[in-house]
Design a protein around this motif. Structure first.
Motif, PDB file in Angstrom:
ATOM      1  N   GLU A  42       0.728  -1.470   0.170  1.00  0.00           N
ATOM      2  CA  GLU A  42      -0.062   0.396   0.034  1.00  0.00           C
ATOM      3  C   GLU A  42       0.686   1.095  -0.391  1.00  0.00           C
ATOM      4  O   GLU A  42       0.722   2.575  -0.669  1.00  0.00           O
ATOM      5  CB  GLU A  42      -0.859   0.195   1.029  1.00  0.00           C
ATOM      6  N   LYS A  66       2.360   1.776  -3.553  1.00  0.00           N
ATOM      7  CA  LYS A  66       1.519   1.973  -4.345  1.00  0.00           C
ATOM      8  C   LYS A  66       1.043   3.864  -3.812  1.00  0.00           C
ATOM      9  O   LYS A  66       0.907   4.527  -5.064  1.00  0.00           O
ATOM     10  CB  LYS A  66      -0.134   1.108  -4.381  1.00  0.00           C
ATOM     11  N   ALA A  87       3.288   6.224  -5.542  1.00  0.00           N
ATOM     12  CA  ALA A  87       3.245   5.916  -6.869  1.00  0.00           C
ATOM     13  C   ALA A  87       2.691   6.890  -7.285  1.00  0.00           C
ATOM     14  O   ALA A  87       2.110   7.391  -8.281  1.00  0.00           O
ATOM     15  CB  ALA A  87       3.227   4.961  -7.828  1.00  0.00           C
ATOM     16  N   LEU A  88       1.350   6.889  -6.376  1.00  0.00           N
ATOM     17  CA  LEU A  88      -0.582   7.520  -7.108  1.00  0.00           C
ATOM     18  C   LEU A  88      -0.506   9.270  -6.737  1.00  0.00           C
ATOM     19  O   LEU A  88      -1.495   9.718  -6.349  1.00  0.00           O
ATOM     20  CB  LEU A  88      -1.284   6.806  -6.717  1.00  0.00           C
ATOM     21  N   GLN A  89       0.563   9.536  -5.467  1.00  0.00           N
ATOM     22  CA  GLN A  89       1.580  10.301  -4.570  1.00  0.00           C
ATOM     23  C   GLN A  89       0.031  11.008  -3.815  1.00  0.00           C
ATOM     24  O   GLN A  89      -0.853  11.794  -4.197  1.00  0.00           O
ATOM     25  CB  GLN A  89       0.959  11.541  -6.285  1.00  0.00           C
ATOM     26  N   ARG A  90      -0.470   9.787  -2.824  1.00  0.00           N
ATOM     27  CA  ARG A  90      -1.834   9.771  -2.605  1.00  0.00           C
ATOM     28  C   ARG A  90      -0.395   9.044  -1.048  1.00  0.00           C
ATOM     29  O   ARG A  90      -0.113   8.894  -1.135  1.00  0.00           O
ATOM     30  CB  ARG A  90      -2.838   9.577  -2.361  1.00  0.00           C
ATOM     31  N   LYS A  91      -1.716   9.791   0.260  1.00  0.00           N
ATOM     32  CA  LYS A  91      -1.358   9.134   1.724  1.00  0.00           C
ATOM     33  C   LYS A  91      -1.752   7.776   1.279  1.00  0.00           C
ATOM     34  O   LYS A  91      -2.592   7.452   0.743  1.00  0.00           O
ATOM     35  CB  LYS A  91      -2.322   9.598   2.425  1.00  0.00           C
ATOM     36  N   HIS A 114      -3.025   4.308   2.948  1.00  0.00           N
ATOM     37  CA  HIS A 114      -4.403   4.239   2.972  1.00  0.00           C
ATOM     38  C   HIS A 114      -4.090   3.263   4.542  1.00  0.00           C
ATOM     39  O   HIS A 114      -3.832   2.058   4.501  1.00  0.00           O
ATOM     40  CB  HIS A 114      -5.619   3.727   2.481  1.00  0.00           C
TER      41      HIS A 114
END
Lengths: 344, 250, 280
Positions: free
Chosen positions: B144, B147, B150-154, B156
């Motif tokens: 996670e 990923k 790579a997605l440039q988000r926090k 989860h």
């Protein structure tokens, strides 16, 4: 109403085998130190003398679901993998009432297709509860131990046999091919005696009238800081915010939604999973804000919901199963909270 | 473009890195996604280029490690505190409850050879971007994090109690029904309630959950019969020096 | 049975910069249903796969339902992902959800809008409705406060177009003006504009939107001026997982912000727990 029948206790095995032809049958079984609804291979595993299970039948309808699968720019609801219908055998009145409440909650303004799909794929053989646990208080809420609606069949343990009452055409089909003896009026009287006897076993009670208003009115009531911060209400410790109360509550419905991408990143699933208002992250908003950061506010939210004063109204309110009392490591007791709010 | 990753080990047991190798089926697609720029456990390649993600396992417990962590910080876009040692000090931090000389003398014959400081979490010395809890972190949470970068988000990750995962698994509760000293109500989730699912109490190896109520937990443990020394040991084991547990562990 | 969790496919057709952290995105729907009918104050759930969903107020002109406009501030994962998209990219959108500003109750009456920060998005449909139907309201007064001149969204519309709508007055204010920045309007928090209110408290409806702390002080100021708490309306913001009244996250006491809100009269709001918009 179709006439009631009788099933001799030694015929329970045949009955379960018969049901297993049509259904995946789940019923209460004993574990190390609790009861749980599990798939039933043989009637010998069934424990109709159970008090309550740790997790309510909610686990069959609303624990975790995949909402959709996405792949690039396309997405769709997953095709149903349900084949055989399932049957919950031995559901008590508290849990049945909770299921009926969720049936209403999930069909209010919007119909929840995931819940409804599972619900429509299920059948319920209820059981009049005659082994009242120390934490049970359904009788005081009018949610038990008798059962009037929501079942396909209703069983009552009469000693040597089970009284079987029919609540739906599906229930009628379940017993059609069985050569069951008709119940007579003395059997029905025996049932009433069983219920009466059960009623004498209750230790706890809760007066529900007006609690929803009281909880919303007394936002700064001492009881919230007692259970949320200091401890000491009827010997309880302060809330841990572990979430156990709401996870084991048969009427708690709140859920979290999350996207889970595969390693390719452009495909994945969106899932939902049971959540709890007791968890700090539940009330987080943008930029790190949180409108229920205090533990006190979180326990107040849960209690208010169980008293019928939150968004779910009476569709998410308490049915008196006592699970939250059993599951709380801090011994917080909802019936004591109610008393305190009433000034009793 | 693959994410350039480095895996570093300070004072710890290598268990966190081992968990990556346990990914098995996911390893081939993972290697499509990341480039291993430095990982002494699997390759003799030296660390040369700057990193997209540095996974740092272990606590900081020598002057050399202090220097190294600062260097890693400088040369990494995302610094992941990889596992409990890196986040809370974990098991090595048990020795923070004795004097340095006591610890050294307990283990070594010649303490004058030893260059050691009190173990601490890496955020004591540098800013970290992501904390990946667990001893070791569950492999799915490692995926996670990758990923998410790579997605440039926090990422989860869960910050609530183990109890939530335990209840979703319909486990028999060890604490309330068997009066066994389970740390689930204060411990960060993410493991999937592995131990309680196997009839073992939660030991607390994911560290304290968000706003953990250690005071209530310690009263509960005492109530079911633990001595105050045992309660202390429960809190010391994995995260005794954290703000959440400090009082109960002292 | 229709599945309310499945979003509609929408394509970004235009992106307009509003401020350094805020943009207005225009979407067109790819399905045969084409546009989106909504009421002012309603919101949609914007979906970007891999990131999740976020509730965003609708900022478009309700007389033109052929496309959808959302003014979005970059604050989280979903909005961050949206900002990395370009024209022609696809997102998922479902809705509209929630109640609306009581626009019809305001017909023939004076209307006062109090706006803080990015809150302008949800009130833009009200301003556009007034522009399209300038005789419906007796008058409209807009008080808009932001941190700096660079934080004002729809700035050129406020200054050039909307202030020219008949019976309309627009007052702007910023907390502070950085050096070398031209600013001809007021300086101070939005409530400093209250001294200059021309709207008659007796008959007016007030619509407020902005951070809770700003709404709190606005309500306090307005009550002092004699505005009726039944006719002061606030738009509440909560992080929502479903928008359908089912996930529970946006509950305030007995209300769901997604279903019973997001617009609440102050009279209703002051009895609800877990927010700070109260005058006491």
């Amino acid at each position: 109403m179709k006439p009631a029948k009788k099933l001799m206790k030694e015929e329970l095995g045949q009955f379960v085998d018969h049901l297993s032809k049509e259904y995946l049958v789940y019923g209460p079984v004993a574990r190390r130190s609790d009861f749980s609804f599990q798939e039933i291979d043989s009637a010998e595993d069934l424990r109709f003398d159970y008090t309550t299970t740790t997790i309510p039948p909610k686990k069959f309808f609303h624990h975790r679901q995949t909402l959709l699968r996405y792949s690039g720019e396309d997405y769709s609801e997953l095709e149903s993998t349900l084949e055989k219908r399932f049957l919950l055998l031995g559901v008590h009145s508290c849990d049945l009432n909770a299921i009926l409440r969720h049936d209403r909650l999930f069909t209010r303004q919007f119909h929840d297709p995931y819940y409804l799909k599972l619900r429509r794929n299920s059948a319920i053989v209820a059981l009049i509860c005659t082994h009242i646990g120390n934490s049970c208080f359904c009788a005081s809420l009018g949610t038990g131990p008798t059962i009037r609606e929501g079942f396909d069949l209703l069983l009552t343990d009469l000693g040597n046999e089970y009284l079987i009452e029919v609540g739906s055409s599906e229930g009628q089909r379940m017993i059609e091919e069985l050569n069951l003896q008709k119940a007579n009026s003395s059997d029905l009287e025996k049932k009433e005696e069983r219920v009466k006897l059960a009623l004498t076993q209750f230790v706890k009670s809760m007066k529900m009238d007006g609690l929803n208003q009281l909880a919303l009115k007394y936002l700064d009531h001492e009881v919230w800081s007692l259970i949320g911060e200091k401890g000491g209400l009827a010997g309880c410790f302060a809330c841990l915010s572990c979430g156990n109360c709401s996870l084991v509550c048969p009427t708690c419905y709140c859920f979290e939604v999350a996207d889970i991408p595969e390693l390719s990143l452009n495909q994945g699933v969106r899932i939902r999973e049971l959540d709890s208002c007791q968890l700090l992250e539940y009330a987080e908003v943008a930029l790190g804000g949180n409108f229920r950061r205090d533990r006190k506010a979180r326990v107040r939210q849960w209690m208010t919901c169980k008293f019928g004063g939150a968004g779910g109204g009476f569709d998410s309110s308490c049915v008196g199963c006592g699970r939250c009392i059993n599951a709380c490591p801090s011994h917080i007791d909802i019936t004591e909270v109610a008393k305190s709010l009433r000034g009793e | 473009m693959k994410l350039r990753c480095g895996f570093f080990k300070f004072t710890g047991c290598s268990g966190c890195q081992m968990e990556i190798l346990r990914l098995e089926d996911e390893l081939p697609p993972l290697l499509e996604m990341i480039e291993i720029a430095y990982w002494p456990m699997v390759t003799s390649k030296r660390w040369e280029e700057n990193l997209d993600i540095a996974f740092v396992e272990g606590s900081v417990s020598t002057p050399r490690e202090v220097k190294e962590i600062k260097e890693i910080r400088k040369r990494s876009r995302h610094l992941v505190a990889f596992g409990e040692c890196a986040i809370t000090g974990c098991i090595p931090s048990i020795r923070n409850f004795m004097t340095q000389s006591e610890a050294e003398e307990t283990v070594y014959e010649h303490t004058d050879w030893i260059e050691s400081i009190k173990p601490s979490e890496i955020s004591e010395y540098v800013r970290t971007d992501i904390s990946l809890p667990g001893c070791p972190p569950h492999r799915n949470t490692i995926l996670e994090v990758i990923k998410a970068v790579a997605l440039q988000r926090k990422p989860h990750l869960k910050h609530h109690s183990v109890c939530v995962e335990c209840k979703l698994k319909d486990n028999n509760c060890l604490l309330t029904t068997e009066k066994r000293p389970c740390m689930g109500p204060v411990t960060n989730a993410g493991c999937g309630a592995i131990c309680p699912s196997l009839n073992r109490e939660c030991e607390g190896c994911y560290g304290p959950m968000s706003a953990a109520n250690a005071s209530s937990q310690s009263q509960i443990l005492a109530e079911i019969g633990l001595s105050m020394d045992d309660v202390k040991r429960k809190f010391r084991k994995y995260a005794g020096t954290t703000d959440e547990y400090r009082k109960e562990a002292a | 049975m229709e599945n309310p969790y499945i979003p509609r496919k929408a394509v970004i057709t235009n992106i307009e910069d509003e401020t350094y952290d805020t943009k207005t995105f225009t979407f067109e729907f790819k399905d045969c249903q084409k546009g989106i009918e909504f009421k002012p104050g309603q919101f949609v759930m914007l979906s970007i796969f891999g990131y999740g969903e976020a509730a965003i107020s609708i900022a478009s002109d309700m007389d033109d339902p052929s496309h959808l406009e959302l003014t979005v501030r970059k604050v989280g994962d979903v909005t961050g992902a949206l900002f990395s998209l370009k024209e022609g990219d696809q997102v998922g959108i479902r809705g509209p959800y929630g109640n609306s500003w009581p626009v019809s109750d305001a017909e023939g009456k004076q209307l006062l809008l109090v706006i803080g920060g990015c809150g302008c998005g949800t009130l833009r449909p009200v301003i556009l409705y007034h522009r399209n139907n300038p005789k419906k309201f007796k008058s409209m007064e807009v008080l808009y406060g932001a941190r700096t001149p660079g934080d004002i969204i729809y700035k050129k519309y406020h200054e050039e177009e909307w202030s020219k709508i008949p019976n309309t007055r627009i007052l702007l204010s910023v907390d502070r003006v950085p050096e070398n920045t031209y600013w001809k309007h007021e300086v101070g928090v939005v409530t400093t504009l209250f001294e200059d209110i021309k709207t008659n408290p007796e008959e007016a409806l007030v619509f407020i939107c902005g951070p809770e702390i700003m709404m709190k002080y606005s309500v306090i100021g307005l009550l002092k001026l004699g505005f009726n708490p039944d006719r002061i309306f606030c738009s509440m913001e909560r992080r929502m997982r479903c928008g359908l009244g089912l996930c529970g996250h946006c509950q305030l006491g007995s209300k769901y912000v997604c279903k019973d809100g997001p617009i609440f009269s102050y009279t209703e709001l002051k009895h609800l727990p877990d927010h700070i918009v109260r005058s006491d």
